[in-house]
Design a protein around this motif. Structure first.
Motif, PDB file in Angstrom:
ATOM      1  N   HIS A 153       0.832  -1.211   0.000  1.00 34.62           N
ATOM      2  CA  HIS A 153       0.000   0.000   0.000  1.00 34.62           C
ATOM      3  C   HIS A 153       0.868   1.263   0.000  1.00 34.62           C
ATOM      4  O   HIS A 153       0.659   2.179  -0.813  1.00 34.62           O
ATOM      5  CB  HIS A 153      -0.941  -0.002   1.202  1.00 34.62           C
ATOM      6  CG  HIS A 153      -1.761   1.236   1.322  1.00 34.62           C
ATOM      7  ND1 HIS A 153      -2.841   1.493   0.494  1.00 34.62           N
ATOM      8  CD2 HIS A 153      -1.648   2.304   2.138  1.00 34.62           C
ATOM      9  CE1 HIS A 153      -3.356   2.666   0.805  1.00 34.62           C
ATOM     10  NE2 HIS A 153      -2.652   3.185   1.801  1.00 34.62           N
ATOM     11  N   SER A 156       2.787   1.506  -3.360  1.00 36.56           N
ATOM     12  CA  SER A 156       1.866   1.810  -4.462  1.00 36.56           C
ATOM     13  C   SER A 156       1.399   3.255  -4.430  1.00 36.56           C
ATOM     14  O   SER A 156       1.376   3.940  -5.458  1.00 36.56           O
ATOM     15  CB  SER A 156       0.656   0.872  -4.416  1.00 36.56           C
ATOM     16  OG  SER A 156       1.058  -0.461  -4.601  1.00 36.56           O
ATOM     17  N   GLU A 157       1.016   3.725  -3.250  1.00 39.15           N
ATOM     18  CA  GLU A 157       0.531   5.108  -3.129  1.00 39.15           C
ATOM     19  C   GLU A 157       1.640   6.112  -3.457  1.00 39.15           C
ATOM     20  O   GLU A 157       1.397   7.106  -4.140  1.00 39.15           O
ATOM     21  CB  GLU A 157      -0.023   5.365  -1.726  1.00 39.15           C
ATOM     22  CG  GLU A 157      -1.337   4.653  -1.466  1.00 39.15           C
ATOM     23  CD  GLU A 157      -2.423   5.011  -2.477  1.00 39.15           C
ATOM     24  OE1 GLU A 157      -2.641   6.209  -2.727  1.00 39.15           O
ATOM     25  OE2 GLU A 157      -3.024   4.075  -3.049  1.00 39.15           O
ATOM     26  N   ARG A 160       2.069   5.888  -7.333  1.00 41.11           N
ATOM     27  CA  ARG A 160       0.912   6.415  -8.068  1.00 41.11           C
ATOM     28  C   ARG A 160       0.808   7.931  -7.941  1.00 41.11           C
ATOM     29  O   ARG A 160       0.439   8.607  -8.898  1.00 41.11           O
ATOM     30  CB  ARG A 160      -0.373   5.753  -7.564  1.00 41.11           C
ATOM     31  CG  ARG A 160      -0.574   4.369  -8.096  1.00 41.11           C
ATOM     32  CD  ARG A 160      -1.959   3.828  -7.764  1.00 41.11           C
ATOM     33  NE  ARG A 160      -2.062   2.449  -8.218  1.00 41.11           N
ATOM     34  CZ  ARG A 160      -2.140   1.387  -7.418  1.00 41.11           C
ATOM     35  NH1 ARG A 160      -2.187   1.554  -6.103  1.00 41.11           N
ATOM     36  NH2 ARG A 160      -2.198   0.176  -7.919  1.00 41.11           N
ATOM     37  N   SER A 161       1.146   8.467  -6.773  1.00 38.05           N
ATOM     38  CA  SER A 161       1.062   9.918  -6.570  1.00 38.05           C
ATOM     39  C   SER A 161       2.063  10.657  -7.456  1.00 38.05           C
ATOM     40  O   SER A 161       1.941  11.862  -7.656  1.00 38.05           O
ATOM     41  CB  SER A 161       1.291  10.270  -5.102  1.00 38.05           C
ATOM     42  OG  SER A 161       2.652  10.064  -4.748  1.00 38.05           O
TER      43      SER A 161
END
Length: 195
Positions: A153, A156-157, A160-161
């Motif tokens: 998590h 990934s965050e 992705r950001s």
């Protein structure tokens, strides 16, 4: 067992994962009584490894060179970057023969109970590596434990950001298994992740 050298050997063997006092004693007694040559080879191999093996500057896996063989292989797909927790996880993926991209080894996973934070596992170097311009997709291949999911998590965050395409290994029913014997969580994830 009052001999200091024997006690030191047992304590050293206890540092291995899954090895308790009795197992460490059995190993120590076996090596000293039945396989002194094996003990000498083990000691030499450990000393040699500690002297020669370091982390690859690009992916952080174990390597005797500054850049590991995988990172320096021009036939690997530089647009794919697979994030794993440990060099052992990388080796497992390599054994499948189905992945031809590059890797980034985190050297652990987020575990607040053990005092392991995002900074401890190398997320900052991962971001630098993933955003180098060559990588088009990051595959997060952390374990499916609570810590592995938390790590996935966070990674990934963070990616992705910054506009990076991020995918996660699929979960599902193991090949050759019967549904009645598969745990409910695995079946539920298989239904959600169905193709």
């Amino acid at each position: 067992m009052a001999e200091p050298s024997l006690n030191a050997l047992v304590e050293a063997l206890r540092r291995l994962p899954g090895v308790g006092v009795k197992s460490a004693q059995r190993m120590a007694f076996h090596l000293l009584q039945h396989d002194r040559d094996g003990a000498a080879r083990l000691a030499a191999a450990l000393a040699d490894s500690l002297e020669k093996i370091r982390h690859c500057e690009r992916c952080h896996t174990f390597s005797e060179r500054t850049i590991c063989d995988t990172c320096s292989d021009p036939s690997r797909d530089a647009s794919l970057l697979c994030v794993v927790e440990t060099p052992a996880d990388q080796a497992a993926l390599e054994r499948t023969g189905s992945y031809r991209g590059l890797y980034f080894v985190l050297m652990g996973r987020v575990s607040p109970l053990d005092g392991v934070s995002v900074a401890d596992i190398g997320v900052a170097p991962l971001l630098l590596r993933a955003l180098d311009g060559a990588v088009q997709e990051v595959i997060v291949a952390t374990s499916f434990t609570a810590e592995g999911e938390a790590t996935a998590h966070v990674v990934s965050e963070a990616l992705r950001s910054r506009g990076m395409k991020v995918t996660r290994l699929a979960r599902g029913v193991p090949a050759g298994s019967e549904l009645e014997y598969v745990d409910l969580s695995t079946i539920a994830h298989a239904l959600v992740d169905r193709r």
